[in-house]
Design a protein around this motif. Structure first.
Motif, mmCIF file in Angstrom:
data_model
loop_
_atom_site.group_PDB
_atom_site.id
_atom_site.type_symbol
_atom_site.label_atom_id
_atom_site.label_comp_id
_atom_site.label_asym_id
_atom_site.label_seq_id
_atom_site.Cartn_x
_atom_site.Cartn_y
_atom_site.Cartn_z
ATOM 1 N N VAL A 123 0.874 -1.167 0.000
ATOM 2 C CA VAL A 123 0.000 0.000 0.000
ATOM 3 C C VAL A 123 0.914 1.221 0.000
ATOM 4 O O VAL A 123 1.777 1.349 0.872
ATOM 5 C CB VAL A 123 -0.935 0.028 1.231
ATOM 6 N N VAL A 124 0.749 2.074 -0.994
ATOM 7 C CA VAL A 124 1.563 3.282 -1.110
ATOM 8 C C VAL A 124 0.684 4.469 -0.754
ATOM 9 O O VAL A 124 -0.388 4.650 -1.336
ATOM 10 C CB VAL A 124 2.115 3.442 -2.545
ATOM 11 N N ALA A 125 1.141 5.268 0.203
ATOM 12 C CA ALA A 125 0.430 6.492 0.578
ATOM 13 C C ALA A 125 1.279 7.683 0.141
ATOM 14 O O ALA A 125 2.509 7.617 0.155
ATOM 15 C CB ALA A 125 0.194 6.534 2.080
ATOM 16 N N THR A 126 0.613 8.763 -0.223
ATOM 17 C CA THR A 126 1.347 9.946 -0.665
ATOM 18 C C THR A 126 1.847 10.787 0.503
ATOM 19 O O THR A 126 2.689 11.660 0.308
ATOM 20 C CB THR A 126 0.490 10.808 -1.610
ATOM 21 N N THR A 127 1.321 10.526 1.707
ATOM 22 C CA THR A 127 1.822 11.201 2.908
ATOM 23 C C THR A 127 1.843 10.216 4.075
ATOM 24 O O THR A 127 1.079 9.243 4.099
ATOM 25 C CB THR A 127 0.932 12.405 3.318
ATOM 26 N N ASN A 128 2.689 10.504 5.033
ATOM 27 C CA ASN A 128 2.752 9.686 6.240
ATOM 28 C C ASN A 128 1.433 9.775 7.000
ATOM 29 O O ASN A 128 0.943 8.772 7.531
ATOM 30 C CB ASN A 128 3.931 10.140 7.114
ATOM 31 N N GLU B 189 -3.381 7.430 9.334
ATOM 32 C CA GLU B 189 -4.830 7.602 9.525
ATOM 33 C C GLU B 189 -5.603 6.416 8.949
ATOM 34 O O GLU B 189 -6.550 5.921 9.556
ATOM 35 C CB GLU B 189 -5.284 8.915 8.878
ATOM 36 N N ASN B 190 -5.198 5.938 7.771
ATOM 37 C CA ASN B 190 -5.879 4.807 7.156
ATOM 38 C C ASN B 190 -5.761 3.563 8.023
ATOM 39 O O ASN B 190 -6.747 2.865 8.245
ATOM 40 C CB ASN B 190 -5.321 4.532 5.754
ATOM 41 N N LYS B 191 -4.589 3.297 8.529
ATOM 42 C CA LYS B 191 -4.411 2.123 9.393
ATOM 43 C C LYS B 191 -5.217 2.259 10.678
ATOM 44 O O LYS B 191 -5.877 1.314 11.103
ATOM 45 C CB LYS B 191 -2.929 1.931 9.725
ATOM 46 N N LYS B 192 -5.186 3.442 11.277
ATOM 47 C CA LYS B 192 -5.871 3.666 12.555
ATOM 48 C C LYS B 192 -7.392 3.549 12.405
ATOM 49 O O LYS B 192 -8.034 2.807 13.148
ATOM 50 C CB LYS B 192 -5.486 5.050 13.107
ATOM 51 N N VAL B 193 -7.967 4.252 11.465
ATOM 52 C CA VAL B 193 -9.422 4.299 11.293
ATOM 53 C C VAL B 193 -9.986 2.944 10.859
ATOM 54 O O VAL B 193 -11.109 2.596 11.199
ATOM 55 C CB VAL B 193 -9.808 5.408 10.286
ATOM 56 N N ASN B 194 -9.197 2.172 10.142
ATOM 57 C CA ASN B 194 -9.681 0.902 9.597
ATOM 58 C C ASN B 194 -9.173 -0.321 10.359
ATOM 59 O O ASN B 194 -9.452 -1.450 9.957
ATOM 60 C CB ASN B 194 -9.305 0.799 8.115
#
Length: 162
Positions: free
Chosen positions: A133-138, A143-148
């Motif tokens: 999974v590539v994110a454009t920002t840290n 946030e994606n890992k935390k919320v999901n």
């Protein structure tokens, strides 16, 4: 021979996601001994060819038709490819294509706000089973890992640059 496919929501109009996807498309074409093809949901093939005749010929534009996008994605045309999914909302079809053995693997790109909220069950499943999974920002990755409720070290940051 390495086989890559880029599946994107939009590449021909103006915007950050579109520019990121087009630059990625150009970079993929610089890989020696690689077969590159693409599938774009919201553009026509003519719009993509206007942007660049040299590389756009290998992209199929679906002109906004979700049915056509799904049909093309599951047609077998991408058999053995590693698919780079240009937007989280396209990830469930990529997960399905891998599940039925049509593609070798996939990478999901997270751009921002779509990744900061609780994603659908199928999007979370696709994220969990992605090769990367590539994110454009840290911030987006965290946030994606935390919320999901996602754990794992398959998140990588490739920052946007001017």
């Amino acid at each position: 021979m390495k086989k890559f496919a880029l599946w994107a929501p939009d590449m021909a109009s103006r915007g950050g996601v579109q520019s990121y996807m087009w630059r990625l498309w150009e970079m993929l074409h610089q890989i020696d001994d690689a077969s590159i093809c693409g599938l774009v949901l919201n553009n026509t093939s003519a719009q993509l060819n206007e942007k660049s005749v040299e590389t756009a010929a290998a992209i199929c534009g679906c002109a906004g038709s979700k049915v056509r996008f799904v049909f093309e994605a599951l047609s077998g045309r991408y058999k053995g490819h590693v698919v780079i999914v240009g937007h989280l909302h396209l990830s469930p079809i990529t997960w399905l294509a891998r599940r039925v053995g049509l593609i070798k693997g996939y990478i999901i790109i997270l751009h921002g706000i779509e990744a900061w909220k609780r994603n659908t069950f199928l999007e979370r499943l696709a994220l969990r089973q992605a090769d990367s999974v590539v994110a454009t920002t840290n911030f987006t990755a965290i946030e994606n890992k935390k919320v999901n409720g996602l754990l794992g070290g398959n998140y990588h940051i490739i920052s946007l640059c001017a």
